[in-house]
Each structure stands twice: as C-alpha cells, then as structure tokens.
Design a protein around this motif. Structure first.
Motif, PDB file in Angstrom:
ATOM      1  N   ALA A   1      -5.185  14.414  14.614  1.00  0.00           N
ATOM      2  CA  ALA A   1      -4.892  14.397  13.178  1.00  0.00           C
ATOM      3  C   ALA A   1      -6.117  13.935  12.405  1.00  0.00           C
ATOM      4  O   ALA A   1      -6.922  13.152  12.912  1.00  0.00           O
ATOM      5  CB  ALA A   1      -3.714  13.451  12.911  1.00  0.00           C
ATOM      6  N   ALA A   2      -6.253  14.443  11.172  1.00  0.00           N
ATOM      7  CA  ALA A   2      -7.313  13.949  10.290  1.00  0.00           C
ATOM      8  C   ALA A   2      -6.991  12.502   9.910  1.00  0.00           C
ATOM      9  O   ALA A   2      -5.829  12.139   9.796  1.00  0.00           O
ATOM     10  CB  ALA A   2      -7.378  14.805   9.036  1.00  0.00           C
ATOM     11  N   VAL A   3      -8.036  11.683   9.771  1.00  0.00           N
ATOM     12  CA  VAL A   3      -7.809  10.287   9.388  1.00  0.00           C
ATOM     13  C   VAL A   3      -8.391  10.045   7.996  1.00  0.00           C
ATOM     14  O   VAL A   3      -9.556  10.352   7.741  1.00  0.00           O
ATOM     15  CB  VAL A   3      -8.462   9.312  10.399  1.00  0.00           C
ATOM     16  N   GLU A   4      -7.565   9.538   7.097  1.00  0.00           N
ATOM     17  CA  GLU A   4      -8.042   9.170   5.754  1.00  0.00           C
ATOM     18  C   GLU A   4      -7.742   7.705   5.508  1.00  0.00           C
ATOM     19  O   GLU A   4      -6.667   7.221   5.843  1.00  0.00           O
ATOM     20  CB  GLU A   4      -7.326  10.008   4.678  1.00  0.00           C
ATOM     21  N   SER A   5      -8.709   7.018   4.912  1.00  0.00           N
ATOM     22  CA  SER A   5      -8.517   5.585   4.645  1.00  0.00           C
ATOM     23  C   SER A   5      -7.630   5.364   3.426  1.00  0.00           C
ATOM     24  O   SER A   5      -7.702   6.120   2.458  1.00  0.00           O
ATOM     25  CB  SER A   5      -9.860   4.920   4.360  1.00  0.00           C
ATOM     26  N   VAL A   6      -6.809   4.324   3.515  1.00  0.00           N
ATOM     27  CA  VAL A   6      -6.032   3.889   2.361  1.00  0.00           C
ATOM     28  C   VAL A   6      -6.432   2.436   2.096  1.00  0.00           C
ATOM     29  O   VAL A   6      -6.416   1.606   2.999  1.00  0.00           O
ATOM     30  CB  VAL A   6      -4.515   3.958   2.637  1.00  0.00           C
TER      31      VAL A   6
ATOM     32  N   ALA B   1       0.826  -1.207   0.000  1.00  0.00           N
ATOM     33  CA  ALA B   1       0.000   0.000   0.000  1.00  0.00           C
ATOM     34  C   ALA B   1       0.862   1.260   0.000  1.00  0.00           C
ATOM     35  O   ALA B   1       0.534   2.257  -0.654  1.00  0.00           O
ATOM     36  CB  ALA B   1      -0.932  -0.014   1.213  1.00  0.00           C
ATOM     37  N   LEU B   2       1.979   1.211   0.750  1.00  0.00           N
ATOM     38  CA  LEU B   2       2.862   2.377   0.840  1.00  0.00           C
ATOM     39  C   LEU B   2       3.486   2.737  -0.513  1.00  0.00           C
ATOM     40  O   LEU B   2       3.672   3.920  -0.826  1.00  0.00           O
ATOM     41  CB  LEU B   2       4.000   2.112   1.834  1.00  0.00           C
ATOM     42  N   ALA B   3       3.781   1.726  -1.325  1.00  0.00           N
ATOM     43  CA  ALA B   3       4.415   1.991  -2.623  1.00  0.00           C
ATOM     44  C   ALA B   3       3.534   2.923  -3.454  1.00  0.00           C
ATOM     45  O   ALA B   3       4.010   3.897  -4.049  1.00  0.00           O
ATOM     46  CB  ALA B   3       4.685   0.683  -3.357  1.00  0.00           C
ATOM     47  N   GLY B   4       2.233   2.642  -3.467  1.00  0.00           N
ATOM     48  CA  GLY B   4       1.308   3.508  -4.196  1.00  0.00           C
ATOM     49  C   GLY B   4       1.107   4.842  -3.496  1.00  0.00           C
ATOM     50  O   GLY B   4       1.008   5.894  -4.138  1.00  0.00           O
ATOM     51  N   HIS B   5       1.079   4.786  -2.171  1.00  0.00           N
ATOM     52  CA  HIS B   5       0.843   6.007  -1.397  1.00  0.00           C
ATOM     53  C   HIS B   5       1.967   7.025  -1.588  1.00  0.00           C
ATOM     54  O   HIS B   5       1.709   8.228  -1.709  1.00  0.00           O
ATOM     55  CB  HIS B   5       0.702   5.644   0.091  1.00  0.00           C
ATOM     56  N   ILE B   6       3.214   6.573  -1.635  1.00  0.00           N
ATOM     57  CA  ILE B   6       4.305   7.543  -1.813  1.00  0.00           C
ATOM     58  C   ILE B   6       4.337   8.074  -3.251  1.00  0.00           C
ATOM     59  O   ILE B   6       4.707   9.222  -3.473  1.00  0.00           O
ATOM     60  CB  ILE B   6       5.698   6.978  -1.398  1.00  0.00           C
ATOM     61  N   GLU B   7       3.887   7.264  -4.199  1.00  0.00           N
ATOM     62  CA  GLU B   7       3.746   7.764  -5.577  1.00  0.00           C
ATOM     63  C   GLU B   7       2.739   8.914  -5.609  1.00  0.00           C
ATOM     64  O   GLU B   7       2.949   9.938  -6.257  1.00  0.00           O
ATOM     65  CB  GLU B   7       3.219   6.641  -6.492  1.00  0.00           C
ATOM     66  N   ALA B   8       1.639   8.728  -4.883  1.00  0.00           N
ATOM     67  CA  ALA B   8       0.540   9.692  -4.934  1.00  0.00           C
ATOM     68  C   ALA B   8       0.821  10.949  -4.117  1.00  0.00           C
ATOM     69  O   ALA B   8       0.337  12.029  -4.467  1.00  0.00           O
ATOM     70  CB  ALA B   8      -0.750   9.024  -4.448  1.00  0.00           C
TER      71      ALA B   8
ATOM     72  N   TYR C   1      21.811  10.683   1.902  1.00  0.00           N
ATOM     73  CA  TYR C   1      20.993   9.841   1.043  1.00  0.00           C
ATOM     74  C   TYR C   1      21.050  10.411  -0.366  1.00  0.00           C
ATOM     75  O   TYR C   1      20.706  11.565  -0.578  1.00  0.00           O
ATOM     76  CB  TYR C   1      19.562   9.866   1.584  1.00  0.00           C
ATOM     77  N   ARG C   2      21.531   9.627  -1.318  1.00  0.00           N
ATOM     78  CA  ARG C   2      21.719  10.155  -2.665  1.00  0.00           C
ATOM     79  C   ARG C   2      20.764   9.559  -3.710  1.00  0.00           C
ATOM     80  O   ARG C   2      20.883   9.858  -4.891  1.00  0.00           O
ATOM     81  CB  ARG C   2      23.159   9.905  -3.124  1.00  0.00           C
ATOM     82  N   ALA C   3      19.841   8.693  -3.288  1.00  0.00           N
ATOM     83  CA  ALA C   3      18.865   8.131  -4.226  1.00  0.00           C
ATOM     84  C   ALA C   3      17.697   9.117  -4.354  1.00  0.00           C
ATOM     85  O   ALA C   3      17.535  10.004  -3.526  1.00  0.00           O
ATOM     86  CB  ALA C   3      18.379   6.779  -3.716  1.00  0.00           C
ATOM     87  N   PRO C   4      16.857   8.953  -5.384  1.00  0.00           N
ATOM     88  CA  PRO C   4      15.697   9.852  -5.516  1.00  0.00           C
ATOM     89  C   PRO C   4      14.772   9.763  -4.294  1.00  0.00           C
ATOM     90  O   PRO C   4      14.712   8.722  -3.645  1.00  0.00           O
ATOM     91  CB  PRO C   4      14.980   9.323  -6.763  1.00  0.00           C
ATOM     92  N   ALA C   5      14.035  10.860  -4.012  1.00  0.00           N
ATOM     93  CA  ALA C   5      13.088  10.870  -2.897  1.00  0.00           C
ATOM     94  C   ALA C   5      11.991   9.843  -3.155  1.00  0.00           C
ATOM     95  O   ALA C   5      11.691   9.548  -4.319  1.00  0.00           O
ATOM     96  CB  ALA C   5      12.497  12.261  -2.752  1.00  0.00           C
ATOM     97  N   PRO C   6      11.364   9.307  -2.120  1.00  0.00           N
ATOM     98  CA  PRO C   6      11.645   9.601  -0.715  1.00  0.00           C
ATOM     99  C   PRO C   6      12.840   8.818  -0.164  1.00  0.00           C
ATOM    100  O   PRO C   6      13.061   7.673  -0.548  1.00  0.00           O
ATOM    101  CB  PRO C   6      10.357   9.145  -0.014  1.00  0.00           C
TER     102      PRO C   6
END
Lengths: 320, 259
Positions: free
Chosen positions: A168-173, A76-83, A143-148
C-alpha cells in the motif's frame, strides 16, 4: 451493493499488521470499492501486509511519541475523516481499538457499534451483526447516524485472505494536539514472556479452570499442552484469582480462539468463557459436574475428576 | 482526595436475559443489582482514599425507575454518597448517550479521579469510560490493573495484549479498572445499615441540562433490523469416567490426527 470507501484502524508491530487487522481488511474489501487504513503506529512496517490484503493507502500518524494511542489517534482521525469522507471506519475489538473508537465517537458525535462478528451492506447502509446472551442469539443493527459508521469487530470473525496486491502507498498524517486530554504518557512497557505456541493461532489449545482446585494443578495443563504441541489457556475465574496471567485468558474479555481442538479441563463453561471458544472445530471437556454448561458444546465430554483423568491422559500420551 | 466511581445497575446475570420485544433492547423490568465488574472500581476507590489518608468516594449511576438497589450495595461497601440519574427519556441509550449523561453528572462533583469498570457484564461495549473522559475533556487510562496516586499524579499499570504498560497521568483523570485486580470487600452488617441513611441525590435530564434528543433511543441512531437464533452445536458424546475415560480422549485425538 458496496460502499465507496471503508477506512480501517490498522494495528500491528514492526513485523507487520496483526491478524485481526488483516481479517478486517479482507472483509472491508468485500464491502467497499476502496479500502484505506489509518495506522497510529508502524504504518511503514504494515504497508506490505495491508496492500496484500486489498488496502490502497495507509495513512501513518506521525509524532505519537509516548502518548496513549486512543486519544491521539482519535484527535487525528477526526480531521482525517472530515478530509477523506469514508463511509465507515472499522476497528478491531482491542484495547487501543476500543479507546480510539470511543474517543472518536465523542469528537465526531457518532454512535459506535461494538462486539460485531459480521457486517453487510443493506440499502446502501452498514448493518452489523452482534452475538448476544452468550452467543445464543444474533442481533442485526442498521447504522442510522450520518457517515462514517463506526464499527468494532471481534477477532476471528472473518478469514484473512490475501488479494495479491502490492504494498500500500504510505502517506503521513500529522499529529493533532488533543490538549489536556492527551497528558497521559507511557513511561515503561512490560512484555510477558511468550514461549511455545500462542493462543491466537495454535491448532490445539488446552485450558484450565477453577475445577483444577489450586494454582499448582495448572502445571497439568502446561504438561498436557506440551505433549500435544498446544497453547495453554485459562478461564477468567483463575485469571482473576491470579493463578495465571491475563494473556492466557480465553473468553469475552480475553482471547477468542478457534483451534482445531480445544480441551477444557475443570472449566464449567460460563457464558463469558463459551463466547471465546465455542467456534473451535472440536471440543473436549473434562468436568466432574454432569450439568456443567461446557458439556452443551463438547463433542467429547468426560464426566470425571480432572485430577484423575488428566494424569492418566498425560501418562497415556507419554507412552505412545 | 475525591474519587467518583461510575457504577451500573444491571439485571441479575444469574437469570437468563431477555429482549424487550418492542424495542429489542435488554429487558430491565426486574430489580437491578450492582454489576460485579463495578465492584472492583468501588473497592479500588476505597483503597486509594484510605492510602491517601482520607477523602470521599461518590457514586454516579444511570438507571431506570429510580433504582437504587445496586447503589445501596456499593454504599454498604463504604462509598459515601451517590448521584442517580433516572429519566424515562433515557430508555434505549447507547454507550455514547450514557457517557454524555455520566459526564455531565460527574462534572458537577469536582472529582480528582474518576473510576469505572472496564466494561459492564450486560452490554460489555468497553467504551463508556473512555467516552466519559472524552465528554469531560479529561485524560484517561483504560484497562488498569494497578493504580498508585502520589502528589496529584496517577501511576497506572495498563494491561496490554503483550503484558502491561506503565502509564503516568496528572489528575484529574478517568481510569477504568479490570476485573479481579482487587478483592471487593463484603458489606458488613453495620455497613448495610449505614448505607440506608447515606444520601442519594436523584436527577433528571433537565437538571443536567441535557437535550432529550441527544440520548435515549433517538440519540442512539441505530435500528435493530433482525434478531435470529444462533445455530446450536450438535450434541456430542458424554462419558462418565470409570478409570479409563482418558483412552476415549486418546482415540478422539488420534482420529483427528492430533497425535
């Protein structure tokens, strides 16, 4: 100079966020304009704690079920960091933190910086600090790779301080199916009995090691801890030997403790152990070997037999 | 059943570690030995194969200069054969680079189960086993303290902060084994002699079809900017017990208002 956004891998339970998670939230808000969190579980329960420590939004993973956290959270995180394009993702050096960061590293083809105790922003990029050779030296890595940038931190590296924010606001993933890699399932959970002060936050810790000679002698550690209102801990040697459960292990592969007083009984002070306790404010050591490395970090060192010193100490404390 | 065990050959931990002054990575110039953390994986593999009524234990290791000393130790314990990946371009590899190499090598072995120690004693990132699983697209169970295999399914006790979780996983899978959960056997004299003749297949990056730029220092994409000495704790008071040293502890605790 700060980063725009740090995403925090948030861990906790039904009672709120873990101490380590809040330590990282506090550090992250020093380093970034916006701190968000990704919660593989207990997202709602942690919203108040996270908000109070500067997190604006908690992204709560839905539908984990009985799957293992690492592989599902990473998918799930892989898509989340893309977005959401965070500049860095911070993880605690926990079992699930390690699994998740490692899986995500493969999915996103990013290196992971591990075992860190510090972080700063230099020229707009993340630089992490890792102790090496048993904490005798510190190595600073850019850290020299692309973000994140993916970075993992040891417990108690930073102080948790509330920022005074509301929940904090809560949003579903939505969960993402990791395919065949996700087929391991948890069929039962076993919690060891926890009573008395806990290692993580006790003001006083009494630990025992191989110098106790035999498993039965660990009762002296428990008794001394009881008299001082302390938590009891252990070196890896006697955990590996099966004398006490892993939950009591202090050291590199166990818990990191920073109590006001740490009393090491029959512990020689292997590097493995020292890195878990040398941040203690005051250290007392009892060991029969005057050359034991533990004396190198002790404020008060007693060269003597634990089987004589500990009973005498216990008697003296009882008679006070 | 075929079990593949990842083993790391490391500088002797009894000798103080040093950084290579040019690369700021751990100096690995001397003879390397089997990481004690991995002896638990090797022992677990041998026990599981025995419990399954037979099978094969293969080792996979990545090391500089065609180093096999640590592999021979594990072979002497009873492993059957080994694959060694050695290539100058691998110097400076981080956990991810290492996992890419191990994953590619293990992929050629048709393993039912891949075992590894939880973390090495020198780098201790604790991420390589999970990354190997990621590279291979396999499920993984980390921090295992007990493993049983029946009908192609592994039942694993996975150590947690609170205790342990019981985890079920159909094979093939990667499982990382915590230190101390089995008693690694000492190699017998016969085992040591036999180990000298056991096959060790050496491969380089080209043989595994891995691009040099994705591993080693280039693949790690991190730069050491500074190395500093940590502040030492001030020396304390050391007293030799002559029957009343416990009083010093009582006074010390009273001064700190602990009692």
């Amino acid at each position: 100079m700060t980063l725009a956004q740090i995403l925090l891998f948030a861990e906790g339970d039904a009672d709120g966020a873990s101490g380590l998670t809040l330590e990282l939230a506090t550090k992250a808000r020093d380093l970034a304009d916006t701190v968000t969190a990704f919660a593989p579980a207990h997202g709602d329960a942690m919203a108040a704690d996270l908000g109070a420590h500067g997190v604006s939004t908690v992204y709560a993973l839905e539908g984990l079920g009985e799957g293992l956290i690492g592989v599902h959270a990473a998918a799930a995180l892989a898509g989340h960091i893309e977005a959401t394009s965070p500049d860095a993702v911070f993880f605690g050096q926990t079992t699930d933190g390690r699994d998740t960061a490692a899986r995500l590293a493969v999915l996103a083809d990013r290196p992971v910086s591990t075992n860190n105790v510090g972080a700063e922003i230099v020229d707009g990029g993340l630089v992490t600090e890792e102790p090496i050779f048993g904490g005798t030296q510190n190595i600073f890595t850019a850290y020299r790779a692309p973000a994140p940038a993916l970075a993992m931190f040891r417990p108690k590296s930073f102080e948790a301080e509330p920022s005074g924010g509301g929940a904090a606001a809560v949003e579903s993933v939505a969960a993402v199916d990791p395919g065949e890699a996700g087929r391991a399932t948890v069929t039962g959970r076993h919690a060891e009995e926890r009573s008395g002060p806990q290692l993580d936050d006790a003001a006083v810790v009494v630990s025992g090691g191989r110098g106790l000679g035999q498993p039965e002698a660990y009762s002296m550690v428990d008794e001394l801890a009881g008299l001082l209102g302390a938590a009891s801990g252990a070196s890896r040697a006697i955990v590996d030997a099966g004398w006490v459960p892993y939950a009591k292990q202090v050291g590199q592969t166990g818990k990191v403790v920073k109590p006001s007083v740490y009393i090491a009984c029959g512990i020689s002070g292997a590097t493995q152990h020292l890195v878990g306790m040398k941040g203690s404010k005051n250290i007392v050591a009892i060991n029969k070997d005057p050359e034991a490395p533990i004396f190198g970090v002790a404020d008060l060192g007693i060269v003597g037999d634990v089987h004589k010193v500990m009973p005498a100490l216990i008697e003296a404390l009882k008679s006070r | 059943m075929k079990v593949v065990v990842c083993v790391k050959q490391i500088p002797d931990p009894a000798i103080p570690g040093e950084l290579n002054p040019e690369t700021n990575t751990l100096a690995r110039d001397d003879k390397l030995i089997l990481d004690e953390s991995d002896s638990y994986g090797v022992e677990m593999a041998l026990q599981l194969v025995e419990a399954a009524g037979g099978g094969e234990v293969s080792l996979v290791s990545m090391a500089p200069r065609s180093e096999t000393s640590g592999l021979r130790t594990a072979l002497a314990m009873g492993a059957d054969d080994a694959v060694l990946i050695s290539d100058d371009a691998l110097a400076g590899s981080d956990a991810l680079g290492t996992a890419k190499v191990l994953g590619a090598a293990i992929g050629e072995l048709s393993a039912d189960l891949v075992l590894a120690g939880v973390e090495s004693s020198d780098g201790y990132t604790g991420t390589v086993p999970e990354m190997v699983a990621g590279v291979m697209g396999l499920p993984s169970v980390t921090f295992a303290k007990h493993i049983e295999i029946a009908d192609g399914v592994a039942n694993v006790q996975r150590q947690t902060e609170a205790g342990y979780d019981q985890v079920e996983c159909a094979l093939p899978a990667v499982v990382s084994v915590t230190a101390g959960v089995v008693e690694p056997r000492y190699p017998s004299f016969k085992g040591i002699m036999a180990a000298k003749k056991k096959p060790v297949a050496e491969k380089d990056l080209a043989a595994l079809g891995i691009d040099q730029a994705s591993v080693g220092t280039a693949g790690a994409r991190q730069e050491t900017v500074e190395v500093t000495d940590a502040p030492e704790r001030e020396a304390g008071e050391i007293i030799t017990d002559e029957g009343d040293a416990h009083q010093n502890i009582v006074e010390f605790l009273a001064e700190l208002k602990v009692i």
